[in-house]
Design a protein around this motif. Structure first.
Motif, PDB file in Angstrom:
ATOM      1  N   ARG A 130       0.844  -1.189   0.000  1.00  0.00           N
ATOM      2  CA  ARG A 130       0.000   0.000   0.000  1.00  0.00           C
ATOM      3  C   ARG A 130       0.881   1.242   0.000  1.00  0.00           C
ATOM      4  N   MET A 131       0.398   2.274  -0.696  1.00  0.00           N
ATOM      5  CA  MET A 131       1.145   3.523  -0.790  1.00  0.00           C
ATOM      6  C   MET A 131       0.330   4.659  -0.198  1.00  0.00           C
ATOM      7  N   HIS A 183      -5.010   2.127  -1.058  1.00  0.00           N
ATOM      8  CA  HIS A 183      -3.983   3.150  -0.856  1.00  0.00           C
ATOM      9  C   HIS A 183      -4.552   4.305  -0.032  1.00  0.00           C
TER      10      HIS A 183
END
Length: 113
Positions: free
Chosen positions: A3-4, A38
């Motif tokens: 995940r960003m 995200h």
């Protein structure tokens, strides 16, 4: 998939009322990235309402249209990338790392690091 934390910057209030094709693309991007898990921080003018965003940083449209604006103090320190939908003079500088910036303007895309 890792995940960003994605910071998305738009000089238009979102979502747009009426036509606003490019603004609709920005909202679709935010919603799609959030649906993938995200974390999204939106930098946009006051009145922006995109519930999928984890955070909203409100900036006056005049400041967002200033190409010399340094976004460093507005982009969260833990953001992995800035996706700007207007010209920026330089990507935000984060200490001790190489933050990425993707700039989309009139169909051209630049990635800087």
């Amino acid at each position: 998939m890792p995940r960003m934390h994605v910071a998305v910057a738009s000089h238009h209030r979102l979502p747009v009322e009426g036509y606003g094709g490019p603004q609709r693309v920005v909202v679709a991007l935010i919603r799609g990235l959030a649906a993938l898990g995200h974390k999204i921080t939106v930098l946009a003018p006051p009145g922006t309402k995109v519930p999928e965003a984890a955070a909203l940083v409100e900036l006056p449209p005049k400041r967002l249209r200033d190409p010399a604006l340094d976004l460093t103090k507005f982009v969260p320190r833990d953001a992995d990338i800035l996706h700007a939908h207007f010209p920026i003079a330089k990507p935000p500088q984060q200490p001790d790392d190489c933050s990425s910036a993707c700039q989309c303007t009139a169909g051209r895309r630049r990635r800087r690091c």
